[in-house]
Design a protein around this motif. Structure first.
Motif, PDB file in Angstrom:
ATOM      1  N   LEU A 164      28.078  37.386  51.116  1.00 59.23           N
ATOM      2  CA  LEU A 164      29.723  37.715  50.969  1.00 59.23           C
ATOM      3  C   LEU A 164      29.841  38.702  49.676  1.00 59.23           C
ATOM      4  O   LEU A 164      29.012  38.019  48.574  1.00 59.23           O
ATOM      5  CB  LEU A 164      30.294  36.428  51.055  1.00 59.23           C
ATOM      6  CG  LEU A 164      31.760  37.058  50.664  1.00 59.23           C
ATOM      7  CD1 LEU A 164      32.162  37.204  51.948  1.00 59.23           C
ATOM      8  CD2 LEU A 164      32.345  35.359  50.574  1.00 59.23           C
ATOM      9  N   ARG A 165      29.997  39.655  50.197  1.00 56.58           N
ATOM     10  CA  ARG A 165      30.918  40.555  48.113  1.00 56.58           C
ATOM     11  C   ARG A 165      32.111  41.016  48.554  1.00 56.58           C
ATOM     12  O   ARG A 165      32.584  40.689  49.555  1.00 56.58           O
ATOM     13  CB  ARG A 165      30.154  41.408  49.231  1.00 56.58           C
ATOM     14  CG  ARG A 165      28.655  42.010  49.447  1.00 56.58           C
ATOM     15  CD  ARG A 165      28.244  41.742  47.465  1.00 56.58           C
ATOM     16  NE  ARG A 165      26.587  41.159  47.310  1.00 56.58           N
ATOM     17  CZ  ARG A 165      25.737  40.965  48.156  1.00 56.58           C
ATOM     18  NH1 ARG A 165      26.137  40.006  48.467  1.00 56.58           N
ATOM     19  NH2 ARG A 165      24.342  40.626  48.237  1.00 56.58           N
ATOM     20  N   PRO A 166      32.514  41.245  46.989  1.00 57.41           N
ATOM     21  CA  PRO A 166      34.288  40.618  47.192  1.00 57.41           C
ATOM     22  C   PRO A 166      34.203  41.934  47.344  1.00 57.41           C
ATOM     23  O   PRO A 166      34.293  43.059  47.349  1.00 57.41           O
ATOM     24  CB  PRO A 166      34.215  41.321  45.092  1.00 57.41           C
ATOM     25  CG  PRO A 166      32.827  41.299  45.179  1.00 57.41           C
ATOM     26  CD  PRO A 166      31.793  40.257  45.881  1.00 57.41           C
ATOM     27  N   ILE A 167      35.864  42.543  47.438  1.00 58.39           N
ATOM     28  CA  ILE A 167      36.629  43.229  47.624  1.00 58.39           C
ATOM     29  C   ILE A 167      36.993  43.882  46.182  1.00 58.39           C
ATOM     30  O   ILE A 167      37.266  45.066  46.180  1.00 58.39           O
ATOM     31  CB  ILE A 167      37.310  43.641  48.919  1.00 58.39           C
ATOM     32  CG1 ILE A 167      38.930  42.462  48.841  1.00 58.39           C
ATOM     33  CG2 ILE A 167      37.171  43.256  49.765  1.00 58.39           C
ATOM     34  CD1 ILE A 167      39.673  42.217  49.273  1.00 58.39           C
ATOM     35  N   LEU A 168      36.880  43.290  45.197  1.00 53.29           N
ATOM     36  CA  LEU A 168      37.940  43.749  43.611  1.00 53.29           C
ATOM     37  C   LEU A 168      37.039  42.657  42.971  1.00 53.29           C
ATOM     38  O   LEU A 168      37.134  40.807  43.215  1.00 53.29           O
ATOM     39  CB  LEU A 168      39.376  43.731  43.862  1.00 53.29           C
ATOM     40  CG  LEU A 168      39.946  43.763  42.957  1.00 53.29           C
ATOM     41  CD1 LEU A 168      39.837  45.192  42.510  1.00 53.29           C
ATOM     42  CD2 LEU A 168      41.496  43.239  43.284  1.00 53.29           C
ATOM     43  N   THR A 169      36.702  43.093  41.782  1.00 51.45           N
ATOM     44  CA  THR A 169      36.597  42.024  40.636  1.00 51.45           C
ATOM     45  C   THR A 169      37.221  42.391  39.166  1.00 51.45           C
ATOM     46  O   THR A 169      37.059  43.763  39.203  1.00 51.45           O
ATOM     47  CB  THR A 169      34.387  42.044  40.809  1.00 51.45           C
ATOM     48  OG1 THR A 169      34.282  41.798  41.628  1.00 51.45           O
ATOM     49  CG2 THR A 169      34.619  41.016  39.598  1.00 51.45           C
ATOM     50  N   VAL A 170      37.512  41.642  38.856  1.00 52.62           N
ATOM     51  CA  VAL A 170      38.533  41.460  37.645  1.00 52.62           C
ATOM     52  C   VAL A 170      37.793  41.165  36.257  1.00 52.62           C
ATOM     53  O   VAL A 170      37.442  39.457  37.081  1.00 52.62           O
ATOM     54  CB  VAL A 170      39.900  41.232  37.741  1.00 52.62           C
ATOM     55  CG1 VAL A 170      40.810  41.249  36.914  1.00 52.62           C
ATOM     56  CG2 VAL A 170      40.514  41.709  39.005  1.00 52.62           C
ATOM     57  N   SER A 171      37.405  41.132  35.337  1.00 51.92           N
ATOM     58  CA  SER A 171      36.916  41.528  34.194  1.00 51.92           C
ATOM     59  C   SER A 171      37.351  41.066  32.957  1.00 51.92           C
ATOM     60  O   SER A 171      37.681  42.458  32.384  1.00 51.92           O
ATOM     61  CB  SER A 171      35.031  41.133  33.758  1.00 51.92           C
ATOM     62  OG  SER A 171      34.786  40.790  33.212  1.00 51.92           O
ATOM     63  N   LEU A 172      38.248  40.250  32.842  1.00 52.46           N
ATOM     64  CA  LEU A 172      38.935  40.302  31.163  1.00 52.46           C
ATOM     65  C   LEU A 172      40.484  40.924  31.310  1.00 52.46           C
ATOM     66  O   LEU A 172      40.360  41.801  30.723  1.00 52.46           O
ATOM     67  CB  LEU A 172      37.937  40.086  30.115  1.00 52.46           C
ATOM     68  CG  LEU A 172      37.238  40.322  29.056  1.00 52.46           C
ATOM     69  CD1 LEU A 172      37.137  40.606  28.381  1.00 52.46           C
ATOM     70  CD2 LEU A 172      37.345  38.487  28.731  1.00 52.46           C
ATOM     71  N   GLY A 173      40.704  41.214  32.330  1.00 53.52           N
ATOM     72  CA  GLY A 173      41.914  41.939  32.719  1.00 53.52           C
ATOM     73  C   GLY A 173      41.935  43.064  33.859  1.00 53.52           C
ATOM     74  O   GLY A 173      42.672  44.216  33.794  1.00 53.52           O
ATOM     75  N   ARG A 174      40.287  43.660  33.617  1.00 56.77           N
ATOM     76  CA  ARG A 174      40.303  45.425  33.684  1.00 56.77           C
ATOM     77  C   ARG A 174      39.696  45.539  35.428  1.00 56.77           C
ATOM     78  O   ARG A 174      39.165  44.104  35.401  1.00 56.77           O
ATOM     79  CB  ARG A 174      38.891  45.483  33.092  1.00 56.77           C
ATOM     80  CG  ARG A 174      39.150  45.765  31.412  1.00 56.77           C
ATOM     81  CD  ARG A 174      37.968  45.791  31.034  1.00 56.77           C
ATOM     82  NE  ARG A 174      36.820  44.660  31.078  1.00 56.77           N
ATOM     83  CZ  ARG A 174      35.873  44.761  30.866  1.00 56.77           C
ATOM     84  NH1 ARG A 174      35.542  46.378  29.986  1.00 56.77           N
ATOM     85  NH2 ARG A 174      35.383  43.927  30.616  1.00 56.77           N
ATOM     86  N   GLU A 175      40.339  45.929  35.928  1.00 57.01           N
ATOM     87  CA  GLU A 175      39.219  46.065  37.676  1.00 57.01           C
ATOM     88  C   GLU A 175      38.112  46.778  37.127  1.00 57.01           C
ATOM     89  O   GLU A 175      38.423  48.089  37.613  1.00 57.01           O
ATOM     90  CB  GLU A 175      40.333  46.584  38.592  1.00 57.01           C
ATOM     91  CG  GLU A 175      41.528  45.447  38.601  1.00 57.01           C
ATOM     92  CD  GLU A 175      42.879  46.377  39.642  1.00 57.01           C
ATOM     93  OE1 GLU A 175      42.595  47.590  39.972  1.00 57.01           O
ATOM     94  OE2 GLU A 175      43.850  45.776  39.324  1.00 57.01           O
ATOM     95  N   VAL A 176      36.516  46.011  37.694  1.00 61.44           N
ATOM     96  CA  VAL A 176      35.755  46.540  37.374  1.00 61.44           C
ATOM     97  C   VAL A 176      35.032  47.514  38.189  1.00 61.44           C
ATOM     98  O   VAL A 176      33.688  47.839  38.357  1.00 61.44           O
ATOM     99  CB  VAL A 176      34.632  45.586  36.513  1.00 61.44           C
ATOM    100  CG1 VAL A 176      35.513  45.796  35.200  1.00 61.44           C
ATOM    101  CG2 VAL A 176      34.671  44.642  36.723  1.00 61.44           C
ATOM    102  N   PHE A 177      35.273  46.479  39.718  1.00 67.65           N
ATOM    103  CA  PHE A 177      35.275  47.072  41.127  1.00 67.65           C
ATOM    104  C   PHE A 177      35.571  46.207  42.292  1.00 67.65           C
ATOM    105  O   PHE A 177      36.609  46.203  41.993  1.00 67.65           O
ATOM    106  CB  PHE A 177      33.790  45.665  41.198  1.00 67.65           C
ATOM    107  CG  PHE A 177      32.881  46.285  42.348  1.00 67.65           C
ATOM    108  CD1 PHE A 177      32.402  46.769  43.128  1.00 67.65           C
ATOM    109  CD2 PHE A 177      33.624  44.886  44.150  1.00 67.65           C
ATOM    110  CE1 PHE A 177      31.961  47.017  43.960  1.00 67.65           C
ATOM    111  CE2 PHE A 177      32.485  45.219  44.917  1.00 67.65           C
ATOM    112  CZ  PHE A 177      31.904  46.355  45.343  1.00 67.65           C
ATOM    113  N   ALA A 178      35.638  47.374  42.744  1.00 69.35           N
ATOM    114  CA  ALA A 178      36.542  47.440  43.941  1.00 69.35           C
ATOM    115  C   ALA A 178      35.961  48.245  45.282  1.00 69.35           C
ATOM    116  O   ALA A 178      35.389  49.413  44.881  1.00 69.35           O
ATOM    117  CB  ALA A 178      38.137  48.456  43.508  1.00 69.35           C
ATOM    118  N   ARG A 179      36.012  47.658  46.778  1.00 67.26           N
ATOM    119  CA  ARG A 179      36.062  48.913  47.853  1.00 67.26           C
ATOM    120  C   ARG A 179      36.890  48.779  48.745  1.00 67.26           C
ATOM    121  O   ARG A 179      37.604  47.972  48.696  1.00 67.26           O
ATOM    122  CB  ARG A 179      34.251  48.079  47.938  1.00 67.26           C
ATOM    123  CG  ARG A 179      34.795  46.506  48.308  1.00 67.26           C
ATOM    124  CD  ARG A 179      32.810  46.129  49.063  1.00 67.26           C
ATOM    125  NE  ARG A 179      33.294  44.572  49.734  1.00 67.26           N
ATOM    126  CZ  ARG A 179      33.836  44.403  51.064  1.00 67.26           C
ATOM    127  NH1 ARG A 179      34.068  45.111  51.609  1.00 67.26           N
ATOM    128  NH2 ARG A 179      32.992  43.125  51.155  1.00 67.26           N
TER     129      ARG A 179
END
Length: 504
Positions: free
Chosen positions: A489-504
């Motif tokens: 299972l992989r994320p469709i979006l990752t947010v770190s310290l309010g920054r969108e650092v990964f998206a697919r």
């Protein structure tokens, strides 16, 4: 800027337990709720998605992980012949040292390593092939000469005639690592660390504890990291494997030691064990004396630092506990409360017995475990079974016992030794070789979020989604709490310290 994330479900791991949206104000969570959302400057719609707090990986090596990304073929090698063929291909292009990373002979049908003559035949250039765990390497004569490894250096394995075999551990493998690292430019180190952090973000990791290893990679690796730490896509806290307390205090770091080895690894047969290995005569190696360790532990504690060490074998764990008990016994009752609150930590703690777990709990020690180790090497016929025998292997990595006895436990990957993938680690916890040590899905997720945050004294800002907490989260197209298996299972979006650092 206030950003609103709307999803089908938000698991806060706090109160309220679930919501439908998260409102973020810059780096922090402002609110989580249900029903009509508040106004925001920006709205991100995630229909059908489930949001979780971001994962906290308690044990990473960023530079080596970046290198490992380019060494997937080495990791996949199934024999000594395949490994040598890969080395020959790498050596056919360019000049300078040839460095490979990530082989694991325990997965080979024939686990015999290449010998020095075979390594020398690959290339006249210096050749180093690091085992996955980093505690052992294969080196040709040119590499040992270039690194300045002495004939009597600790860790140079020799055959019955006293000739080097090409297999090196301990001081020799550390010297090889520092020598090889010196040929990498600062911008290359930055790129390796960036790739590694981006890999973590792509797997839902938003925070990590970097186990800086100056005795392997030199101090420059840490200096480069500190120079661009704020630009990495995830929030990474460094812990330096050194006993140099003034140096760490000058850097303004709250912790010291981290992966500072008290012993080696089971794969390299250098983990310090009370009884000899099942397939060899040795019992591993203790890297420090009790006196040296006591001085370090006491001074680090009195300096206000969280002190950590690496201990895998039961003999190494015993040494660590015995020395900490000496330090603790010298404190008065008030100082003892402060000691327990410090959560001095132990990395790995794999061969801990029930009595050792109880002693660690009494001291208030925190433990960083690596569940995927059990997935890779803890099953019947695996590395631990072969190296330690079935009885000792069966008692390895007692995660549930540690938690139930009150130890603060967090989970890490030790990437690149195992993948920078918390979902794989969660699946490993759920399928532990000992059914009595398995955790439920919710327990496993908490181990990889709240557990990691508490081990690193980050629980006031990380691991839950609530007002004032760091905006660290990941969204998935399936609910990790209820899906049949989280593996893959992989994320469709990752947010770190309010920054969108990964998206697919």
């Amino acid at each position: 800027m206030r950003t609103l994330y709307r999803a089908s479900r938000v698991h806060t791991l706090s109160h309220p337990q679930t919501g439908e949206w998260v409102l973020i104000d810059d780096r922090h969570v402002q609110r989580v709720g249900n029903g009509d959302p508040p106004e925001a400057d920006r709205v991100v719609e995630l229909p059908g998605a489930t949001i979780l707090p971001g994962f906290v990986d308690t044990h990473v090596h960023l530079t080596r992980t970046g290198s490992a990304i380019a060494n997937r073929d080495v990791e996949a090698a199934g024999s000594a012949r395949e490994l040598l063929a890969l080395a020959l291909t790498r050596a056919s292009d360019g000049d300078g040292p040839v460095v490979l990373l990530g082989f694991d002979e325990s997965r080979w049908e024939d686990p015999t390593h290449p010998v020095l003559e075979e390594l020398d035949a690959v290339t006249s250039r210096p050749l180093v092939i690091h085992r996955a765990d980093g505690h052992m390497a294969l080196a040709n004569s040119a590499a040992m000469d270039a690194a300045g490894i002495r004939s009597d250096e600790a860790g140079v394995e020799r055959d019955a005639n006293g000739a080097p075999t090409g297999r090196v551990t301990r001081d020799a493998v550390e010297r090889l690592g520092r020598w090889a690292s010196a040929s990498i430019e600062d911008n290359e180190i930055q790129e390796l660390q960036l790739r590694a952090a981006a890999l973590g973000a792509s797997n839902g990791v938003t925070a990590a504890h970097e186990m800086s290893m100056p005795h392997w990679l030199g101090l420059r690796d840490l200096q480069v990291f500190l120079g661009h730490r704020d630009r990495l896509p995830i929030d990474v806290a460094p812990v330096v494997a050194t006993m140099d307390i003034p140096q760490v205090m000058d850097l303004g770091l709250p912790a010291i030691g981290g992966d500072l080895p008290m012993d080696g690894s089971i794969g390299a047969r250098t983990a310090a064990v009370m009884s000899p290995y099942a397939d060899s005569e040795g019992s591993g190696t203790s890297y420090h004396s009790d006196e040296e360790l006591e001085t370090f532990f006491h001074a680090g504690h009195m300096a206000g630092l969280q002190v950590g060490v690496h201990a895998i074998g039961d003999a190494a764990i015993e040494q660590v506990l015995t020395v900490w008990e000496r330090v603790y016994a010298a404190l008065d009752s008030r100082e003892r409360r402060h000691f327990r609150a410090r959560r001095h930590r132990v990395e790995h703690f794999e061969m801990s017995s029930t009595s050792q777990i109880e002693r660690a709990a009494m001291l208030g020690l925190a433990v960083s475990v690596q569940p995927t180790f059990d997935r890779y090497w803890g099953q019947t016929g695996g590395l631990y079974d072969v190296g330690l025998g079935s009885d000792r292997a069966a008692r390895m990595n007692p995660f549930r016992t540690m938690i139930e006895r009150g130890i603060e436990v967090g989970a890490g990957s030790d990437t690149p030794i195992t993948p920078f993938d918390p979902m794989l680690s969660i699946a490993a916890v759920e399928a532990h070789h000992d059914p009595a040590q398995r955790l439920s899905r919710v327990e496993a997720i908490r181990l990889h979020t709240a557990g990691g945050a508490r081990v690193g004294h980050q629980e006031d800002k990380k691991s839950v989604l609530g007002p004032g907490m760091h905006a660290d989260m990941a969204a998935y197209d399936a609910d990790p709490m209820t899906v049949e298996t989280v593996e893959g299972l992989r994320p469709i979006l990752t947010v770190s310290l309010g920054r969108e650092v990964f998206a697919r």
